[in-house]
Design an enzyme around this catalytic site. Structure first.
Site, PDB file in Angstrom:
ATOM      1  CE1 TYR B  26      -2.229   3.235   2.683  1.00  0.00           C
ATOM      2  CE2 TYR B  26      -3.703   2.552   0.923  1.00  0.00           C
ATOM      3  CZ  TYR B  26      -3.355   3.447   1.925  1.00  0.00           C
ATOM      4  OH  TYR B  26      -4.131   4.560   2.149  1.00  0.00           O
ATOM      5  CD  GLU B  27       3.371   2.445   4.737  1.00  0.00           C
ATOM      6  OE1 GLU B  27       4.328   1.654   4.828  1.00  0.00           O
ATOM      7  OE2 GLU B  27       2.906   3.060   5.712  1.00  0.00           O
ATOM      8  N   GLY B  97     -14.221   0.866   6.626  1.00  0.00           N
ATOM      9  CA  GLY B  97     -15.554   1.468   6.684  1.00  0.00           C
ATOM     10  C   GLY B  97     -16.478   0.813   7.693  1.00  0.00           C
ATOM     11  CB  SER B 102     -12.489   3.696  15.206  1.00  0.00           C
ATOM     12  OG  SER B 102     -12.570   4.722  14.256  1.00  0.00           O
ATOM     13  CE1 TYR B 135      -2.686   7.888   9.661  1.00  0.00           C
ATOM     14  CE2 TYR B 135      -3.965   7.117  11.537  1.00  0.00           C
ATOM     15  CZ  TYR B 135      -3.113   6.861  10.488  1.00  0.00           C
ATOM     16  OH  TYR B 135      -2.677   5.585  10.260  1.00  0.00           O
TER      17      TYR B 135
END
Lengths: 169, 169
Positions: B26-27, B97, B102, B135
């Site tokens: 992903y990075e 989602g 969280s 964030y």
């Protein structure tokens, strides 16, 4: 007058506190220092140790004074394993240019190599050109400049609000 | 299909390794991952533990799969004392989602609050707008943007060269 670099002892904490404040003043952030001597003593030398520290000790005529320090702890990269983070690195202005900084930072780096840590990381303010030049001369890479890493912080009420989201079993 | 957030066990290491690689992809930095499962097991669950981890586990029909994680360790601020650094935080795309992120991040923050840590720090790539927005919505501050902190790294031959300057007594 000789300057020795050695591992910090609990009795060094007042001298380290003075240098912590010296560094904060240099970074123009002295109002952010909330650290107390008793906390530093407990956290560095108590039953759970959160950091380690090298100090530069100026000795003359039987008296000694701490004139620099490098405080560090272990961190972990999920890509490369154990690393070291150098939280603070500072030499009092009147003792710069004598190689004391290299000896302090070198001591942290030697620990990294001995403990097979892939990296030593640290943070510098973008406006602190003399420090940035010092680090770049020694082969350090500005990961913010090169890879665009940003450091984020959660604190205060935002931290507490997120903590309330936890429902760990 | 329930998703449980819990502390990682040694038996979770393969699942965590898979997620470490997903996050690196992903990075766009998957070529930088040198971690091996034996190292992760030893460093997280051996005699000396270098990190702690929460995992999100999807359970269905008696089978379970890790679909997210938050890996962290203690760091130290000479201004505010004990803090936490969240090294990795990731939820597999198909499970986003749903509030799993969280719950994971909340678990790390809850530890910070319980252990009286002033801050939770973490790093984000500057181009990663969706994560940055996430964030910032939670109240995190980009210290690179606001205070101009840069992350520096010493590694490889530059690290070894500095180590040679140590003359600690």
């Amino acid at each position: 007058m000789s300057i020795i670099v050695r591992e910090a002892l609990q009795t060094d904490c007042q001298g380290i506190m003075d240098l912590i404040m010296g560094l904060a003043v240099y970074e123009k952030m002295e109002d952010k220092v909330k650290m107390k001597l008793e906390t530093l003593q407990e956290d560095g030398f108590g039953s759970e140790k959160y950091f380690k520290c090298f100090v530069a000790d100026r000795q003359e005529n039987g008296a000694s004074k701490l004139i620099g320090y490098a405080l560090y702890y272990y961190i972990y990269s999920t890509w490369e394993g154990k690393c070291i983070y150098m939280e603070d690195f500072y030499v009092s202005p009147e003792y710069r240019g004598k190689g004391v900084g290299s000896r302090l930072m070198g001591s942290v780096c030697k620990i990294a190599v001995e403990k097979k840590c892939a990296r030593v990381q640290f943070s510098v303010l973008g406006g602190n050109k003399p420090s940035i030049d010092y680090y770049k001369r020694r082969g350090a890479i500005d990961m913010t400049e090169v890879e665009d890493w940003h450091l984020f912080r959660l604190t205060g009420s935002a931290l507490e609000k997120l903590a309330a989201n936890s429902n760990t079993v």
